[in-house]
Design an enzyme around this catalytic site. Structure first.
Site, mmCIF file in Angstrom:
data_model
loop_
_atom_site.group_PDB
_atom_site.id
_atom_site.type_symbol
_atom_site.label_atom_id
_atom_site.label_comp_id
_atom_site.label_asym_id
_atom_site.label_seq_id
_atom_site.Cartn_x
_atom_site.Cartn_y
_atom_site.Cartn_z
ATOM 1 N N ARG A 50 50.682 82.611 73.459
ATOM 2 C CA ARG A 50 49.245 82.612 73.167
ATOM 3 C C ARG A 50 48.743 81.168 73.120
ATOM 4 O O ARG A 50 48.940 80.472 72.131
ATOM 5 C CB ARG A 50 48.979 83.329 71.840
ATOM 6 C CG ARG A 50 49.280 84.802 71.904
ATOM 7 C CD ARG A 50 49.178 85.479 70.549
ATOM 8 N NE ARG A 50 47.942 85.160 69.847
ATOM 9 C CZ ARG A 50 47.444 85.905 68.860
ATOM 10 N NH1 ARG A 50 48.077 86.987 68.465
ATOM 11 N NH2 ARG A 50 46.333 85.549 68.250
ATOM 12 N N ASP A 52 46.196 77.913 72.948
ATOM 13 C CA ASP A 52 45.043 77.575 72.126
ATOM 14 C C ASP A 52 43.823 77.253 72.994
ATOM 15 O O ASP A 52 43.923 77.107 74.210
ATOM 16 C CB ASP A 52 45.362 76.356 71.250
ATOM 17 C CG ASP A 52 46.455 76.621 70.235
ATOM 18 O OD1 ASP A 52 46.652 77.803 69.870
ATOM 19 O OD2 ASP A 52 47.123 75.659 69.808
ATOM 20 N N TYR A 120 56.349 73.783 78.684
ATOM 21 C CA TYR A 120 55.015 73.181 78.747
ATOM 22 C C TYR A 120 55.115 71.776 79.331
ATOM 23 O O TYR A 120 56.161 71.119 79.240
ATOM 24 C CB TYR A 120 54.408 73.070 77.349
ATOM 25 C CG TYR A 120 53.841 74.348 76.784
ATOM 26 C CD1 TYR A 120 52.487 74.641 76.885
ATOM 27 C CD2 TYR A 120 54.661 75.264 76.125
ATOM 28 C CE1 TYR A 120 51.961 75.805 76.342
ATOM 29 C CE2 TYR A 120 54.148 76.435 75.594
ATOM 30 C CZ TYR A 120 52.787 76.695 75.703
ATOM 31 O OH TYR A 120 52.270 77.866 75.160
ATOM 32 N N ARG A 207 51.486 70.060 70.863
ATOM 33 C CA ARG A 207 50.496 69.001 70.718
ATOM 34 C C ARG A 207 50.842 68.075 69.555
ATOM 35 O O ARG A 207 50.580 66.863 69.614
ATOM 36 C CB ARG A 207 49.113 69.605 70.550
ATOM 37 C CG ARG A 207 48.613 70.298 71.827
ATOM 38 C CD ARG A 207 47.433 71.195 71.543
ATOM 39 N NE ARG A 207 46.373 70.448 70.905
ATOM 40 C CZ ARG A 207 45.433 71.014 70.131
ATOM 41 N NH1 ARG A 207 45.446 72.335 69.902
ATOM 42 N NH2 ARG A 207 44.490 70.282 69.590
#
Length: 273
Positions: A50, A52, A120, A207
């Site tokens: 999921r 952001d 990622y 992040r």
């Protein structure tokens, strides 16, 4: 039947993946398109990761449970109902989200729980002369030079099976224990890219990891400090979470078909150190 759906999207104009009332989200757009094409209501997809608000995806995976008769009826005279579904859903969706393909999922497949890793990439340009305004929504423009070697030294100290509470937005009842499989920085054609792969990620984890290593790359902190942050298991004011737009979900990994169900069962178990 269960369908595996592979998709990509530009997260710039989305309020994240998860469906939210009165907000434009990837899940909301995809499920709405499926409702339109299948002429049903309440289609619900399960996703591998999921993302952001503002985060992009090239290799997102979801699954949809649908009655085969509904799928065949919606396809009309089309010889392949699944190919027809992909083509028609893309005809309904806006161009910033695309279904790349769909297939009947093997037994035991769960887009979320069968996954064994997610990968990622976070992209930064730290040289003003290399900033490309055409990639401004996908690459972070950083105003100061970053030390690649120092960032890799810090990243190496975070790899492994740990409690990543220092890098996660805590949620009641949710574990922050993860296995970080890879964390490496490379520089190519002026773009500094972090490749981050883990069995799973908690909210804002990638992040936060990137923000921590930016502090190291600027020389504000040492590589050893990154390890101390991890050990502290608490958020620290020593770094800021990196902006969302530099982050892209690149790929989701799954075991062989024979291992899908077992992996899904194992993934549902709560992680403990």
């Amino acid at each position: 039947m269960r369908l595996r759906i592979d998709l990509a999207y530009d997260g710039t104009a989305f309020k994240g993946w998860a469906r939210q009332p009165a907000l434009r989200t990837v899940q909301g757009e995809l499920e709405g398109a499926l409702d339109t094409v299948l002429r049903t209501e309440g289609n619900a997809v399960t996703v591998a990761g999921r993302t952001d608000t503002g985060v992009h995806a090239r290799g997102q995976v979801a699954h949809l449970d649908v009655e085969e008769a509904v799928l065949v009826k919606a396809a009309g005279r089309a010889p392949d109902p699944i190919d027809s579904l992909v083509r028609r859903v893309n005809g309904v969706l806006d161009p910033d989200v695309r279904v790349l393909g769909a297939s009947e999922a093997p037994a035991g497949f769960d887009a979320r729980f069968s996954a064994i890793w997610r990968r990622y990439a976070y992209r930064i340009v730290d040289d003003p002369s290399m900033v490309d305004p055409l990639t401004r929504d996908h690459v972070l423009a950083w105003p100061r030079p970053l030390d690649l070697d120092a960032m890799n030294a810090g990243a190496a100290r975070l790899v492994g099976f740990h409690d990543f509470a220092s890098f996660c937005k805590k949620r009641e009842g949710a574990t922050t224990i993860r296995t970080l499989l890879d964390f490496e920085w490379t520089r190519l054609d002026g773009v500094l890219t972090a490749t981050v792969r883990a069995d799973a990620f908690c909210h804002s984890m990638v992040r936060a990891l990137v923000g921590c290593l930016i502090a190291v790359g600027e020389g504000k902190q040492t590589p050893e400090w990154a390890e101390a942050v991890l050990a502290g298991r608490e958020r620290t004011p020593g770094f800021s979470v990196a902006p969302a737009h530099g982050l892209t979900l690149e790929e989701v990994g799954y075991p062989d078909d024979e291992g899908l169900a077992a992996q899904a069962e194992q993934a549902r178990a709560r992680r403990e150190l």
